[in-house]
Design a protein around this motif. Structure first.
Motif, short mmCIF file in Angstrom:
data_model
loop_
_atom_site.label_atom_id
_atom_site.label_comp_id
_atom_site.label_asym_id
_atom_site.label_seq_id
_atom_site.Cartn_x
_atom_site.Cartn_y
_atom_site.Cartn_z
N ASP A 76 -7.31 9.11 -5.24
CA ASP A 76 -6.73 8.00 -4.50
C ASP A 76 -5.62 7.39 -5.37
O ASP A 76 -5.50 7.72 -6.56
N ILE A 77 -4.83 6.49 -4.81
CA ILE A 77 -3.75 5.86 -5.57
C ILE A 77 -4.01 4.39 -5.85
O ILE A 77 -4.20 3.99 -7.01
N ASP A 78 -4.03 3.55 -4.81
CA ASP A 78 -4.18 2.11 -5.01
C ASP A 78 -5.57 1.77 -5.54
O ASP A 78 -6.59 2.15 -4.95
N GLN A 79 -5.61 1.05 -6.65
CA GLN A 79 -6.84 0.63 -7.33
C GLN A 79 -7.63 1.81 -7.92
O GLN A 79 -8.76 1.64 -8.36
N THR A 80 -7.03 2.98 -7.93
CA THR A 80 -7.58 4.12 -8.66
C THR A 80 -6.58 4.55 -9.73
O THR A 80 -6.92 4.66 -10.91
N TYR A 81 -5.34 4.74 -9.31
CA TYR A 81 -4.25 5.05 -10.24
C TYR A 81 -3.38 3.82 -10.48
O TYR A 81 -3.10 3.45 -11.62
N LEU A 82 -2.95 3.15 -9.41
CA LEU A 82 -2.06 2.00 -9.54
C LEU A 82 -2.81 0.68 -9.35
O LEU A 82 -3.72 0.58 -8.53
N ALA A 83 -2.38 -0.33 -10.10
CA ALA A 83 -2.98 -1.66 -10.00
C ALA A 83 -2.32 -2.44 -8.87
O ALA A 83 -1.73 -3.50 -9.09
N GLN A 94 8.30 -1.43 -11.39
CA GLN A 94 7.44 -2.60 -11.16
C GLN A 94 6.01 -2.21 -10.81
O GLN A 94 5.11 -3.05 -10.90
N LYS A 95 5.81 -0.98 -10.40
CA LYS A 95 4.46 -0.52 -10.08
C LYS A 95 3.75 -0.14 -11.37
O LYS A 95 4.21 0.74 -12.11
N GLN A 96 2.65 -0.79 -11.65
CA GLN A 96 1.93 -0.59 -12.90
C GLN A 96 0.65 0.22 -12.69
O GLN A 96 -0.14 -0.06 -11.78
N ALA A 97 0.47 1.19 -13.55
CA ALA A 97 -0.75 2.00 -13.50
C ALA A 97 -1.91 1.22 -14.09
O ALA A 97 -1.73 0.38 -14.99
#
Length: 513
Positions: free
Chosen positions: A177-184, A203-206
Motif C-alpha cells: 500500500d502507499i498512504d500510511q504504509t510508505y508515505l506519511a 513535499q511528500k514524505q516517506a
C-alpha cells in the motif's frame, strides 16, 4: 487604459499527447500493459521531444513541480487507436501488438499471450489514429488554429517498463500500500486529503525507514519485484512516480484507482433503469428499490473505500504471476488492508468459491460500510475462478504485515474484526497455526519480523533503522533515545523477542560508541 499582459508565467501554446503507464509485471506466457492517453498543455520550450521523459510522462525539470491537482484537469483522449511494441535490454523488438482501442476516457490495456523472454524490457505506446469523430473534430480545430502544432506529428506517446518472470519462478513478489504504509499522508482529515492534491514530490514524505526497507528487501531477495497499490485517484500517477523515483525506490508497477469508472457505472445504471423499467421492476418495486439503495450506497462508499478495488487488483495481478511465486503484502490499519489481505489468501486457497463467494462479498459489511456492489462481486468471482484454473488452490502469501498507526485498531482488534466478518469459524480453521497478518509499528517492526522469516539479516535491520534517524514519526523526531524507547514498545510475535533484544543491544552499543 489597457494593461500589458502578464508574461511572468510561461504561455501554453500547444498540446502534447502522452500515454501515462507506470510499468507492469508478468510471466513468460502471460503479461499485460495498461495506461491512459491524455493531452497536456505545453509551452514553446516544451515542444522538443528530447526534453520529455516518456517513462513518467513528465517534461524534464517538472519532476519536482508536478502535483495531482495539475493532472486533475488533464484532458483524456477519446478512443485513441494504439499499438504496443516491446524491446529487450539490447533494444531488439520482441513483440508487436495488434490494434488496441482505448475507451472514451483514453484508458487502454493490452494482454500479451506470446511467450516473452525472461528479464527487464522496455515498451512503447504508438498512437496510430482515433476512433472518435468528436476527438478528431477537436484535434482538427486545434490544428487549424495553431501554426506548426506538434499534436499531429507525434506517434510514440509513452514508454514503460515490463518485467517478465520465469514460469518456474519461486521467489518473492512484494506488494505494498502507499498512504500510511510508505508515505506519511494525512488521510484522517478533510484538510489532509485536500492538501495531498497540491503536494509536490518533494513535499511528500516517506514514513521513516520505509524507502530503506524496500531497498534492503529487494537486495535480500535477489531483486524481487515490488508493486504499489493505492486507492488514490489515477491523476496522482505522475506525482507518485516522481515521488518514488525521488526516494530511490525501484518498482515494477503502480496501481491507482479510476474514480471516474465508479461514477460512470452509477450513470450507466440510472440510464439502464430508465430505458429498461420492466427489467428493473421484474421482482416488484420493493426488491428493486432495495437493490438500488444497495448499489448507490456501495458505489458511494467505493469512492473512498479500498475493499473492492484492492481485492480486485490483487487477484487480477495474481493471474499474471508464476504459480510458485510467494508474496509479501504490506499495508496499514487505517482502512481495510488487514481484511483485504486475509480475504485474498482465502480466495486463493479456494476456501470461498462460486455463488458462496459472490453472495458473501455482496452482503459483506466491514467497518460499517457496504463497499462491494453486485457487479464488483461478480468480477472478483471471475478472477477467483481464473486463479483456481491456472494455479490451483494454494496460499501464495508468505508474510503479511500491517503498519499499526495510532489512527487504527491494535493487532488483536484487527484479528477480532476479521473473525467477525468471515463465515463462522473460518479464520480459526484456516489460520489456527499461523496468523493471517502481523500488526506492528512502522519500518522498524516490519524489519524485525522480516528477519524472523529469514528475509533480512541483522545488518539490514540496522540499515533500515539508521535511515529513520532525523525523520519525523507521528509528530516526534526520531533520534537515538526515541529509537531505544520505541523498540521496547513494538508489537511483535513472541518468537521475535530474541531478535528485538539483539537489535536493542546493537543500537545501544552504536549510540554510546
Amino acid at each position: 487604459m489597457s494593461q500589458e499582459p502578464n508574461t511572468s508565467q510561461p504561455i501554453i501554446t500547444d498540446i502534447k499527447r502522452i500515454a501515462v503507464c507506470g510499468g507492469s509485471l508478468g510471466r513468460e506466457r502471460r503479461s499485460y500493459v495498461r495506461g491512459q492517453v491524455v493531452d497536456v498543455g505545453i509551452t514553446d520550450l516544451m515542444k522538443a521531444d528530447g526534453l520529455w521523459d516518456l517513462m513518467t510522462g513528465l517534461f524534464k525539470g517538472d519532476e519536482t513541480k508536478i502535483t495531482p491537482f495539475l493532472d486533475f484537469s488533464l484532458a483524456p483522449v477519446r478512443k485513441p487507436v494504439l499499438k504496443l511494441e516491446v524491446f529487450d535490454s539490447s533494444g531488439k523488438l520482441i513483440y508487436t501488438s495488434g490494434k488496441i482501442k482505448a475507451d472514451e476516457d483514453g484508458f487502454f490495456s493490452c494482454e500479451i499471450r506470446d511467450k516473452l523472454p525472461v528479464g527487464f524490457h522496455d515498451f512503447q505506446v504508438v498512437l496510430e489514429g482515433l476512433d472518435s469523430f468528436r476527438q478528431y473534430s477537436k484535434d482538427l480545430a486545434h490544428l487549424n488554429a495553431t501554426e506548426d502544432s506538434i499534436l499531429g506529428k507525434t506517434t510514440i506517446v509513452g514508454k514503460g517498463k515490463l518485467r517478465i518472470l520465469p514460469e518456474d519462478y519461486q521467489g518473492i513478489v512484494v506488494t505494498s500500500d502507499i498512504d500510511q504504509t510508505y508515505l506519511a499522508t494525512d488521510i484522517h482529515s478533510g484538510k489532509g486529503k485536500f492538501s495531498a492534491l497540491f503536494e509536490t514530490p518533494n513535499q511528500k514524505q516517506a514514513l521513516p525507514g520505509m524507502p530503506e526497507l524496500y531497498r534492503e528487501l529487494r537486495i535480500a531477495t535477489n531483486n524481487s519485484p515490488l508493486a504499489f497499490i493505492s486507492a488514490s485517484p489515477h491523476f496522482f500517477r505522475r506525482t507518485m512516480l516522481a515521488t518514488i523515483a525521488k526516494d530511490n525506490i525501484q518498482i515494477e508497477s503502480l496501481h491507482l484507482k479510476y474514480l471516474e469508472g465508479t461514477i460512470k457505472g452509477v450513470f450507466d445504471k440510472v440510464i439502464d433503469t430508465i430505458f429498461n423499467p420492466l427489467e428493473f421492476l421484474q421482482n416488484g418495486f420493493k426488491p428493486a428499490w432495495s437493490r438500488t439503495k444497495k448499489f448507490l450506497g456501495a458505489s458511494y462508499q467505493s469512492l473512498f473505500d479500498q475493499m473492492s478495488y484492492k481485492l480486485s487488483i490483487l487477484l487480477y495481478d495474481r493471474i499474471y504471476l508464476p504459480t510458485q511465486s510467494k508474496e509479501i503484502l504490506l499495508g496499514d490499519n487505517t482502512e481495510s488492508d488487514f481484511m483485504i489481505f486475509t480475504l485474498y489468501q482465502l480466495i486463493c486457497m479456494g476456501k470461498i468459491t462460486g455463488d458462496e463467494l459472490e453472495e458473501y462479498l455482496y452482503k459483506l459489511n466491514f467497518l460499517g460500510r457496504d463497499a462491494i456492489t453486485r457487479d464488483a462481486a461478480k468480477k472478483i468471482r471471475l478472477y477467483a475462478e481464473e486463479i483456481q484454473r491456472i494455479h490451483g488452490p494454494k496460499n501464495p502469501v508468505a508474510l503479511t504485515m500491517i503498519n499499526r498507526t495510532s489512527h487504527g485498531p491494535s493487532e488483536a482488534d484487527m484479528i477480532q474484526k476479521v473473525k467477525e466478518a468471515l463465515p463462522d469459524g473460518m479464520y480459526e480453521s484456516e489460520f489456527g497455526k499461523k496468523q493471517a497478518f502481523y500488526g506492528t509499528e512502522g519500518a522498524m517492526g516490519m524489519a524485525l519480523i522480516l528477519e524472523q522469516y529469514n528475509f533480512l539479516d541483522t545488518n539490514q535491520i540496522l540499515s533500515v533503522i539508521a535511515g529513520m534517524i532525523g525523520k519525523v514519526w507521528e509528530g516526534k523526531l526520531v533520534d537515538e533515545s526515541f529509537l531505544l524507547g520505541k523498540i521496547d514498545e513494538l508489537t511483535l510475535p513472541k518468537e521475535v523477542e530474541t531478535t528485538r533484544q539483539k537489535i536493542k543491544e546493537s543500537l545501544a552499543s552504536a549510540f554510546t560508541s
